[in-house]
Write a protein that holds these residues in place. Sequence first.
Motif, PDB file in Angstrom:
ATOM      1  N   GLU A  21      51.242  46.342  58.669  1.00 28.55           N
ATOM      2  CA  GLU A  21      51.377  46.832  57.293  1.00 28.55           C
ATOM      3  C   GLU A  21      50.852  45.848  56.245  1.00 28.55           C
ATOM      4  N   ASP A  22      50.465  44.663  56.669  1.00 26.11           N
ATOM      5  CA  ASP A  22      49.811  43.719  55.756  1.00 26.11           C
ATOM      6  C   ASP A  22      48.320  43.998  55.616  1.00 26.11           C
ATOM      7  N   THR A  23      47.814  44.912  56.413  1.00 26.39           N
ATOM      8  CA  THR A  23      46.401  45.276  56.339  1.00 26.39           C
ATOM      9  C   THR A  23      46.072  45.823  54.964  1.00 26.39           C
ATOM     10  N   ALA A  24      45.068  45.233  54.313  1.00 30.30           N
ATOM     11  CA  ALA A  24      44.688  45.618  52.958  1.00 30.30           C
ATOM     12  C   ALA A  24      43.495  44.791  52.526  1.00 30.30           C
ATOM     13  N   VAL A  25      42.943  45.152  51.388  1.00 27.04           N
ATOM     14  CA  VAL A  25      41.995  44.276  50.714  1.00 27.04           C
ATOM     15  C   VAL A  25      42.805  43.396  49.767  1.00 27.04           C
ATOM     16  N   TYR A  26      42.614  42.098  49.889  1.00 23.30           N
ATOM     17  CA  TYR A  26      43.357  41.139  49.087  1.00 23.30           C
ATOM     18  C   TYR A  26      42.468  40.628  47.950  1.00 23.30           C
ATOM     19  N   TYR A  27      43.027  40.635  46.748  1.00 21.31           N
ATOM     20  CA  TYR A  27      42.302  40.236  45.553  1.00 21.31           C
ATOM     21  C   TYR A  27      42.974  39.045  44.890  1.00 21.31           C
ATOM     22  N   CYS A  28      42.150  38.145  44.421  1.00 22.38           N
ATOM     23  CA  CYS A  28      42.621  37.013  43.636  1.00 22.38           C
ATOM     24  C   CYS A  28      42.593  37.400  42.155  1.00 22.38           C
ATOM     25  N   ARG A  29      43.624  37.006  41.449  1.00 21.39           N
ATOM     26  CA  ARG A  29      43.712  37.277  40.017  1.00 21.39           C
ATOM     27  C   ARG A  29      43.859  35.967  39.250  1.00 21.39           C
ATOM     28  N   LEU A  30      43.172  35.891  38.113  1.00 23.80           N
ATOM     29  CA  LEU A  30      43.325  34.759  37.200  1.00 23.80           C
ATOM     30  C   LEU A  30      43.470  35.301  35.788  1.00 23.80           C
ATOM     31  N   SER A  31      44.549  34.923  35.130  1.00 21.92           N
ATOM     32  CA  SER A  31      44.744  35.261  33.725  1.00 21.92           C
ATOM     33  C   SER A  31      44.871  33.961  32.950  1.00 21.92           C
ATOM     34  N   PRO A  32      43.843  33.570  32.204  1.00 24.96           N
ATOM     35  CA  PRO A  32      43.915  32.322  31.462  1.00 24.96           C
ATOM     36  C   PRO A  32      44.934  32.363  30.335  1.00 24.96           C
ATOM     37  N   ASP A  33      45.265  33.542  29.858  1.00 26.49           N
ATOM     38  CA  ASP A  33      46.296  33.751  28.842  1.00 26.49           C
ATOM     39  C   ASP A  33      46.850  35.153  29.054  1.00 26.49           C
ATOM     40  N   ASN A  34      47.657  35.607  28.108  1.00 26.55           N
ATOM     41  CA  ASN A  34      48.274  36.920  28.309  1.00 26.55           C
ATOM     42  C   ASN A  34      47.409  38.061  27.804  1.00 26.55           C
TER      43      ASN A  34
END
Length: 116
Positions: free
Chosen positions: A88-101
């Motif tokens: 169930e961990d099978t997925a496409v994994y994405y990295c996210r970066l938010s420098p501010d809100n």
Amino acid sequence: QVQLVESGGGLVQPGGSLRLSCTASVNIFNVYIMGWYRQTPGNERELVAGIVVGRNTNYADSVKGRFTISRDTPKNTIYLQMNNLKPEDTAVYYCRLSPDNLRTYWGQGTQVTVSS
């Protein structure tokens, strides 16, 4: 423009481990949020693990005790160590970066497949 380069996905058997990496094109020292999300076909992208300014970390209940998020600030890189992987961990994994809100950037995604 912020660029995020992910690596480390692949095919692994149940119970196995993988480590994902995400390297940013900017300094991540004061980044508001960095984290990992995942998405399966027909479903919304969901939080897996995140690091919020102030250095707190948070995890989805389904991965607590199995996944660990960490950062190497000099390398502008975050990692996701995934142990005891389940189908169930099978997925496409994405990295996210938010420098501010106000702004959010995403990586291109890396496929993780857990199957025997």
